[in-house]
Design a protein around this motif. Structure first.
Motif, PDB file in Angstrom:
ATOM      1  N   ALA A  65      -9.168  -4.486  -3.568  1.00 52.69           N
ATOM      2  CA  ALA A  65      -8.966  -3.615  -2.411  1.00 52.69           C
ATOM      3  C   ALA A  65      -7.642  -2.863  -2.524  1.00 52.69           C
ATOM      4  CB  ALA A  65      -9.009  -4.439  -1.125  1.00 52.69           C
ATOM      5  N   CYS A  66      -6.600  -3.552  -3.011  1.00 50.99           N
ATOM      6  CA  CYS A  66      -5.307  -2.898  -3.207  1.00 50.99           C
ATOM      7  C   CYS A  66      -5.414  -1.759  -4.215  1.00 50.99           C
ATOM      8  CB  CYS A  66      -4.267  -3.910  -3.682  1.00 50.99           C
ATOM      9  SG  CYS A  66      -3.665  -5.043  -2.424  1.00 50.99           S
ATOM     10  N   LEU A  67      -6.106  -2.010  -5.331  1.00 54.40           N
ATOM     11  CA  LEU A  67      -6.243  -0.988  -6.369  1.00 54.40           C
ATOM     12  C   LEU A  67      -7.023   0.211  -5.854  1.00 54.40           C
ATOM     13  CD1 LEU A  67      -5.773  -0.102  -9.273  1.00 54.40           C
ATOM     14  CD2 LEU A  67      -7.845  -1.332  -9.928  1.00 54.40           C
ATOM     15  N   VAL A  68      -8.117  -0.044  -5.140  1.00 54.00           N
ATOM     16  CA  VAL A  68      -8.934   1.054  -4.612  1.00 54.00           C
ATOM     17  C   VAL A  68      -8.130   1.870  -3.600  1.00 54.00           C
ATOM     18  CG1 VAL A  68     -10.969   1.607  -3.231  1.00 54.00           C
ATOM     19  CG2 VAL A  68     -11.110  -0.137  -5.020  1.00 54.00           C
ATOM     20  N   LEU A  69      -7.421   1.184  -2.709  1.00 52.71           N
ATOM     21  CA  LEU A  69      -6.624   1.889  -1.705  1.00 52.71           C
ATOM     22  C   LEU A  69      -5.484   2.671  -2.359  1.00 52.71           C
ATOM     23  CD1 LEU A  69      -5.987   2.520   1.223  1.00 52.71           C
ATOM     24  CD2 LEU A  69      -4.742   0.345   1.376  1.00 52.71           C
ATOM     25  N   ALA A  70      -4.836   2.061  -3.350  1.00 51.07           N
ATOM     26  CA  ALA A  70      -3.748   2.757  -4.041  1.00 51.07           C
ATOM     27  C   ALA A  70      -4.260   4.013  -4.741  1.00 51.07           C
ATOM     28  CB  ALA A  70      -3.080   1.821  -5.051  1.00 51.07           C
ATOM     29  N   MET A  71      -5.406   3.907  -5.412  1.00 51.31           N
ATOM     30  CA  MET A  71      -5.983   5.076  -6.067  1.00 51.31           C
ATOM     31  C   MET A  71      -6.338   6.158  -5.050  1.00 51.31           C
ATOM     32  SD  MET A  71      -6.068   4.543  -9.368  1.00 51.31           S
ATOM     33  CE  MET A  71      -4.444   3.922  -8.979  1.00 51.31           C
ATOM     34  N   GLY A  72      -6.834   5.719  -3.891  1.00 48.74           N
ATOM     35  CA  GLY A  72      -7.179   6.675  -2.852  1.00 48.74           C
ATOM     36  C   GLY A  72      -5.976   7.407  -2.287  1.00 48.74           C
ATOM     37  N   LEU A  73      -4.811   6.770  -2.338  1.00 50.38           N
ATOM     38  CA  LEU A  73      -3.589   7.400  -1.841  1.00 50.38           C
ATOM     39  C   LEU A  73      -2.849   8.165  -2.935  1.00 50.38           C
ATOM     40  CD1 LEU A  73      -2.217   4.501   0.396  1.00 50.38           C
ATOM     41  CD2 LEU A  73      -3.272   6.627   1.183  1.00 50.38           C
ATOM     42  N   LEU A  74      -2.805   7.586  -4.135  1.00 50.80           N
ATOM     43  CA  LEU A  74      -2.049   8.209  -5.222  1.00 50.80           C
ATOM     44  C   LEU A  74      -2.720   9.472  -5.743  1.00 50.80           C
ATOM     45  CD1 LEU A  74      -0.932   5.079  -7.286  1.00 50.80           C
ATOM     46  CD2 LEU A  74       0.357   6.333  -5.560  1.00 50.80           C
ATOM     47  N   GLY A  75      -4.061   9.484  -5.750  1.00 55.18           N
ATOM     48  CA  GLY A  75      -4.777  10.660  -6.230  1.00 55.18           C
ATOM     49  C   GLY A  75      -4.432  11.907  -5.438  1.00 55.18           C
ATOM     50  N   LEU A 127      -2.573 -13.175  -3.375  1.00 52.48           N
ATOM     51  CA  LEU A 127      -3.731 -12.350  -3.055  1.00 52.48           C
ATOM     52  C   LEU A 127      -4.930 -12.782  -3.881  1.00 52.48           C
ATOM     53  CD1 LEU A 127      -2.081  -8.796  -2.891  1.00 52.48           C
ATOM     54  CD2 LEU A 127      -2.538 -10.369  -1.014  1.00 52.48           C
ATOM     55  N   GLY A 128      -6.088 -12.842  -3.236  1.00 52.56           N
ATOM     56  CA  GLY A 128      -7.316 -13.165  -3.953  1.00 52.56           C
ATOM     57  C   GLY A 128      -7.818 -11.987  -4.750  1.00 52.56           C
ATOM     58  N   ASN A 129      -8.828 -12.222  -5.591  1.00 49.54           N
ATOM     59  CA  ASN A 129      -9.358 -11.152  -6.430  1.00 49.54           C
ATOM     60  C   ASN A 129      -9.891  -9.996  -5.588  1.00 49.54           C
ATOM     61  OD1 ASN A 129      -8.772 -12.532  -8.803  1.00 49.54           O
ATOM     62  ND2 ASN A 129     -10.757 -13.572  -8.845  1.00 49.54           N
ATOM     63  N   ALA A 146       4.607  -2.266  -2.244  1.00 55.30           N
ATOM     64  CA  ALA A 146       4.918  -2.738  -0.897  1.00 55.30           C
ATOM     65  C   ALA A 146       3.884  -2.353   0.150  1.00 55.30           C
ATOM     66  CB  ALA A 146       6.303  -2.218  -0.485  1.00 55.30           C
ATOM     67  N   LEU A 147       3.689  -1.081   0.372  1.00 56.26           N
ATOM     68  CA  LEU A 147       2.887  -0.632   1.513  1.00 56.26           C
ATOM     69  C   LEU A 147       1.423  -1.022   1.402  1.00 56.26           C
ATOM     70  CD1 LEU A 147       4.495   2.890   2.074  1.00 56.26           C
ATOM     71  CD2 LEU A 147       4.896   0.789   3.361  1.00 56.26           C
ATOM     72  N   VAL A 148       0.815  -0.780   0.233  1.00 56.40           N
ATOM     73  CA  VAL A 148      -0.608  -1.095   0.072  1.00 56.40           C
ATOM     74  C   VAL A 148      -0.865  -2.602   0.128  1.00 56.40           C
ATOM     75  CG1 VAL A 148      -2.534  -1.034  -1.566  1.00 56.40           C
ATOM     76  CG2 VAL A 148      -1.228   1.050  -1.092  1.00 56.40           C
ATOM     77  N   PRO A 149      -0.144  -3.458  -0.639  1.00 57.21           N
ATOM     78  CA  PRO A 149      -0.375  -4.905  -0.508  1.00 57.21           C
ATOM     79  C   PRO A 149      -0.105  -5.423   0.904  1.00 57.21           C
ATOM     80  CG  PRO A 149       0.840  -4.426  -2.511  1.00 57.21           C
ATOM     81  CD  PRO A 149       0.813  -3.164  -1.723  1.00 57.21           C
ATOM     82  N   TRP A 150       0.914  -4.885   1.559  1.00 58.64           N
ATOM     83  CA  TRP A 150       1.216  -5.327   2.929  1.00 58.64           C
ATOM     84  C   TRP A 150       0.057  -4.980   3.863  1.00 58.64           C
ATOM     85  CZ3 TRP A 150       1.773  -2.399   7.407  1.00 58.64           C
ATOM     86  CH2 TRP A 150       2.250  -3.090   8.529  1.00 58.64           C
ATOM     87  N   ALA A 151      -0.481  -3.748   3.734  1.00 53.87           N
ATOM     88  CA  ALA A 151      -1.585  -3.344   4.603  1.00 53.87           C
ATOM     89  C   ALA A 151      -2.821  -4.206   4.356  1.00 53.87           C
ATOM     90  CB  ALA A 151      -1.903  -1.864   4.374  1.00 53.87           C
TER      91      ALA A 151
END
Length: 276
Positions: free
Chosen positions: A215-225, A208-210, A256-261
């Motif tokens: 994008a993975c971190l932002v999406l994960a935070m948006g789901l985990l919060g 994965l590029g930077n 798994a789910l966030v990086p895959w998406a």
């Protein structure tokens, strides 16, 4: 221990009365030091920077939190917000300190600080992770009931929390000792499920590029919060089950789910390569 707690009260009194304008800063620092933030932020941030480091952070978090729980039962650490009343040291001149929602924890106070750099397992059979989660639950239950049978009241800290917390609504079930057990065992099982999932198999070799990592971190935070703030069942037993399931899902989202998406979306957005 009394001298340590007394020194802490003196420092807290000085900070609250002389540096009151820094109150929000200290509350934010307290928030960043919450064990849940290890799972909510530090773990995904470390994982998207380095998979090996991220998995190590998760292992270290759940192992040290579990050890902290067990040693709290044996060493009977006090919380400052009830110690100032129970100790009797401040009966003549009450300490000028006030409480916050984050200070009204029901578990015993922390008594040990752990700095661990273990050789953490990266990928094992799924049964290993299931057995790890089961060992955490059964081991803790065995220790609890053994101490209970010997006559030790392990609910003493809960009684003191309800007695001395300034506002009852500040006492949350997720500060109870077994809440950390359900979190740790759920995370251990979830890690195994994530590492053996089809989504993880598709992205484990992908570089994965930077931009994709961000994008993975932002999406994960948006789901985990929102998942973290999802309602807490009022019944204690239902809360522990819900907490276990929630933290089982946690590593599945991050690994798994966030990086895959993100990987699938990036592949669809990439322009086709035309041969000349």
């Amino acid at each position: 221990m009394e001298s340590t707690l007394g020194a802490g009260i003196v420092i807290a009194e000085a900070l609250q009365n002389q540096l009151a304008w820094l109150e929000n800063v200290w509350l934010w620092i307290t928030f960043l030091g919450d064990p849940k933030i290890l799972f909510l932020f530090y773990f995904p941030a470390a994982y998207y920077a380095s998979r090996r480091v991220g998995i190590a952070v998760l292992w270290i978090s759940l192992i040290t939190e579990w050890l902290n729980l067990i040693f709290k039962w044996f060493l009977f650490g006090d919380r400052p917000f009830w110690w100032v009343h129970e100790s009797g040291y401040y009966s003549q001149a009450p300490a000028q300190v006030h409480q916050f929602p984050s200070s009204c924890e029901t578990g015993p106070g922390a008594v040990l600080g752990w700095l661990m750099t273990p050789r953490v397992p990266m990928e094992r059979e799924l049964s290993f992770y299931g057995l790890t989660a089961l060992a955490l639950m059964l081991g803790t239950s065995l220790i609890y009931w053994t101490l209970f049978t010997l006559g030790l009241d392990l609910s003493w800290s809960i009684s003191l929390a309800f007695k001395w917390c300034e506002r009852p609504e500040w006492i949350h079930v997720d500060s109870r000792p077994f809440a950390s057990l359900s979190r740790d065992s759920g995370a251990a099982l979830g890690l195994g499920i994530a590492l053996h999932s089809p989504c993880y198999a598709q992205v484990r070799r992908a570089q994965l590029g930077n931009g994709q990592k961000i994008a993975c971190l932002v999406l994960a935070m948006g789901l985990l919060g929102p998942l973290d703030w999802l309602g807490h069942p009022p019944q204690i037993s239902l809360f522990y089950i819900f907490n276990f399931l929630k933290y089982t899902l946690w590593p599945c989202l991050v690994l798994a789910l966030v990086p895959w998406a993100v990987h699938m979306f990036s592949a669809q957005e990439a322009p086709p390569i035309h041969s000349s």
